[in-house]
Design a protein around this motif. Sequence first.
Motif, PDB file in Angstrom:
ATOM      1  N   LEU A 424       0.794  -1.232   0.000  1.00  0.00           N
ATOM      2  CA  LEU A 424       0.000   0.000   0.000  1.00  0.00           C
ATOM      3  C   LEU A 424       0.826   1.282   0.000  1.00  0.00           C
ATOM      4  O   LEU A 424       0.453   2.248  -0.679  1.00  0.00           O
ATOM      5  CB  LEU A 424      -0.989  -0.009   1.165  1.00  0.00           C
ATOM      6  CG  LEU A 424      -2.276  -0.805   0.927  1.00  0.00           C
ATOM      7  CD1 LEU A 424      -3.083  -0.945   2.202  1.00  0.00           C
ATOM      8  CD2 LEU A 424      -3.130  -0.160  -0.165  1.00  0.00           C
ATOM      9  N   PRO A 425       1.942   1.371   0.749  1.00  0.00           N
ATOM     10  CA  PRO A 425       2.715   2.617   0.687  1.00  0.00           C
ATOM     11  C   PRO A 425       3.161   2.973  -0.724  1.00  0.00           C
ATOM     12  O   PRO A 425       3.127   4.150  -1.116  1.00  0.00           O
ATOM     13  CB  PRO A 425       3.920   2.328   1.600  1.00  0.00           C
ATOM     14  CG  PRO A 425       3.419   1.328   2.568  1.00  0.00           C
ATOM     15  CD  PRO A 425       2.492   0.459   1.766  1.00  0.00           C
ATOM     16  N   GLY A 426       3.564   1.966  -1.493  1.00  0.00           N
ATOM     17  CA  GLY A 426       3.983   2.235  -2.865  1.00  0.00           C
ATOM     18  C   GLY A 426       2.841   2.716  -3.728  1.00  0.00           C
ATOM     19  O   GLY A 426       2.979   3.663  -4.508  1.00  0.00           O
ATOM     20  N   GLU A 427       1.676   2.060  -3.593  1.00  0.00           N
ATOM     21  CA  GLU A 427       0.504   2.475  -4.358  1.00  0.00           C
ATOM     22  C   GLU A 427       0.051   3.881  -3.947  1.00  0.00           C
ATOM     23  O   GLU A 427      -0.319   4.703  -4.793  1.00  0.00           O
ATOM     24  CB  GLU A 427      -0.631   1.471  -4.157  1.00  0.00           C
ATOM     25  CG  GLU A 427      -0.335   0.081  -4.707  1.00  0.00           C
ATOM     26  CD  GLU A 427      -0.265   0.064  -6.228  1.00  0.00           C
ATOM     27  OE1 GLU A 427      -1.315  -0.004  -6.880  1.00  0.00           O
ATOM     28  OE2 GLU A 427       0.868   0.141  -6.764  1.00  0.00           O
ATOM     29  N   LEU A 428       0.075   4.165  -2.660  1.00  0.00           N
ATOM     30  CA  LEU A 428      -0.333   5.494  -2.182  1.00  0.00           C
ATOM     31  C   LEU A 428       0.653   6.571  -2.624  1.00  0.00           C
ATOM     32  O   LEU A 428       0.253   7.683  -2.981  1.00  0.00           O
ATOM     33  CB  LEU A 428      -0.463   5.480  -0.657  1.00  0.00           C
ATOM     34  CG  LEU A 428      -1.655   4.703  -0.106  1.00  0.00           C
ATOM     35  CD1 LEU A 428      -1.491   4.496   1.401  1.00  0.00           C
ATOM     36  CD2 LEU A 428      -2.967   5.419  -0.401  1.00  0.00           C
ATOM     37  N   HIS A 429       1.938   6.254  -2.586  1.00  0.00           N
ATOM     38  CA  HIS A 429       2.954   7.219  -3.008  1.00  0.00           C
ATOM     39  C   HIS A 429       2.714   7.619  -4.458  1.00  0.00           C
ATOM     40  O   HIS A 429       2.862   8.794  -4.833  1.00  0.00           O
ATOM     41  CB  HIS A 429       4.344   6.598  -2.847  1.00  0.00           C
ATOM     42  CG  HIS A 429       5.466   7.586  -2.881  1.00  0.00           C
ATOM     43  ND1 HIS A 429       6.750   7.237  -3.243  1.00  0.00           N
ATOM     44  CD2 HIS A 429       5.518   8.917  -2.588  1.00  0.00           C
ATOM     45  CE1 HIS A 429       7.529   8.295  -3.175  1.00  0.00           C
ATOM     46  NE2 HIS A 429       6.808   9.323  -2.785  1.00  0.00           N
ATOM     47  N   LYS A 430       2.321   6.661  -5.267  1.00  0.00           N
ATOM     48  CA  LYS A 430       2.054   6.943  -6.677  1.00  0.00           C
ATOM     49  C   LYS A 430       0.696   7.611  -6.888  1.00  0.00           C
ATOM     50  O   LYS A 430       0.583   8.555  -7.675  1.00  0.00           O
ATOM     51  CB  LYS A 430       2.090   5.647  -7.489  1.00  0.00           C
ATOM     52  CG  LYS A 430       3.453   5.025  -7.685  1.00  0.00           C
ATOM     53  CD  LYS A 430       3.334   3.757  -8.545  1.00  0.00           C
ATOM     54  CE  LYS A 430       4.688   3.114  -8.791  1.00  0.00           C
ATOM     55  NZ  LYS A 430       4.585   1.915  -9.661  1.00  0.00           N
ATOM     56  N   LEU A 431      -0.327   7.125  -6.202  1.00  0.00           N
ATOM     57  CA  LEU A 431      -1.696   7.408  -6.610  1.00  0.00           C
ATOM     58  C   LEU A 431      -2.485   8.354  -5.714  1.00  0.00           C
ATOM     59  O   LEU A 431      -3.441   8.982  -6.175  1.00  0.00           O
ATOM     60  CB  LEU A 431      -2.481   6.088  -6.728  1.00  0.00           C
ATOM     61  CG  LEU A 431      -1.876   5.016  -7.636  1.00  0.00           C
ATOM     62  CD1 LEU A 431      -2.717   3.743  -7.565  1.00  0.00           C
ATOM     63  CD2 LEU A 431      -1.759   5.515  -9.065  1.00  0.00           C
TER      64      LEU A 431
END
Length: 620
Positions: A424-431
């Motif tokens: 989730l941190p990676g997805e949130l950082h992007k999106l």
Amino acid sequence: MKTIRLTMAQALVKHLQAQFNLVDGKEVPLFGGVWGIFGHGNVAGLGEALADVKDEFTTYRAHNEQGMALAACAYAKQNRRQRIMACTSSIGPGATNMVTAAGLAMANRLPVLFLPGDVFATRTPDPVLQQVEHFGEPSVSVNDCFRPVSRYFDRINRPEQLITSLPNAIATMLDPANCGPATLALPQDVQTMAFDYPISFFEKKVHGLTRTRPDKVKVKNAVQAIKAAKKPLLVLGGGVHYSLAVKEVEQFIDTYQVPACETQAGKGVLNWQHKLNLGGVGVTGSSAANIAASEADLVIAIGTRLQDFTSASRTLFNREGLRLININTASFDANKHGGLALTGDAREVLTELMSELGECQFDTHWDERAKSLNNDWLDAVNQAVKVPDTYQDKSYLPTDANVIGVVNRQATKNSTIVQAAGGLPGELHKLWRTESDLGYHVEYGFSCMGYELAGGVGVKMATPERDVIVMVGDGSYLMLNSEIATSVMLGLKLTIVVLDNRGYACINRLQNACGSDSFNNLLQDCHTVEAGAPKTAFAEHAKALGANGEQVQSLAELEAALERAKASDKTYVISIDTDPMPTTQEGGAWWDVAVAEVSSKESVNQAQAQYQEAKSKQPY
């Protein structure tokens, strides 16, 4: 000299009460209170002292020592390190439960005061309950585990030692360059010992943010480098938040039309709609930011540790022809990657740079290039989070991006998203799109599973006026969920969205990327699970802890549930099943995860060859 006779524990509490900090020009108590779980190692000493002042100095009771300490970390982070919580536990397991949180505070440079009870200083009743005996060194206790994860550590073996040690601990936590957790181990007998303390030890003290100015020669060198650049790029880290330099950064960007990108800790410095905000950078970054980093001739990093996820494991900012300027209050960080070190407070450094730069201009095609890259990236984000055709389909397993899209559309400028570990941190950082500098709270320095729910409590304590949304995977939820009960007990409402993909999906994907077969991450791939792992009823579990909860079957139901959560007067947990495999492919950069050099699997051997090729881009 006037004195007052107090126990060591009473003196400690009284000194904490006398500490204030200037926040927005107002004097506020430095310590927002104490988290405490009592046992024989602290109940009669520090517990009694806290009970005496319960109406003036709040003691919060939690359900797990690690949970309460993680809440204290989140409180400090959301307060931009301007306010602090103390945490006290008994000796033994109560103390070691807080060590993980101390590591998180250490990695993220967050001020937390740890006050674990300790064994008897006199050693008379040794070994006491929960004491770990070290045969060759009797002075060692489990509290020595705090040493490597504390900026300041001391064991108070005499009540008068508090007079010098406690102010030093506070000074360490408030030092921007050396900020981090402080631990005072408190032997349970010494807590109760009396001493004639000087009255001056309890006089009111008002602290403030120390702003170190940079060396003038280095400022001139940096100005020369900036003026010589044609394609500069800013990398915004968490230090911008802690310096309260959001306005200065935006002024710099707008004045010189310099594009910027954000680390996990720096996200939110710029409104996502700013035309020169290229989004996240590095391993979980946007294509816009990473392409800009590959084309820039100067990178100005502000308040970042330049960890591997930011630097793409030292492949993003270490290429020939690129100059690096590191602006950081800590010399340790300012000197990383061989850049030009500008040691000082971010706001002060930026102010001096703008004063010296005057009407500096860069290649006009560069800001046009940045805006074009940004538009392409925003199109990719829109595509990833758009309402899918399967919006109402109950048989469809949504992706993390699908869920983020729904939650982000329901969020407002007054919302804060909380996350820490997994995919989730990676997805949130992007999106994730935030319009507020307080709207994005992701702990990715220690990336601690279990932080999310406890962290949400700390964020809500720090900013009670904000709507706090916690997104958490099933793995993190099951690791540490007891503070849901704490949030209900304390009236700290959270909206919690549980994404249940039946295992540790992020590491499963990493395992596959390294050439390995799926093993021991997703529940379906655990060879020891013979009868099949039971389906966890997260919503029902949350209800058992006193919260409201529901399981939803589609993205449409999720959207409706979020509306019901807004109307709830207490913590609301929504669980949705998700697909463990998909992740946003756009953006991103290489991450150095070593691959086995010897394997019987051809897939691993291929991954090892690809790994060696990627490593060739590192400077050494």
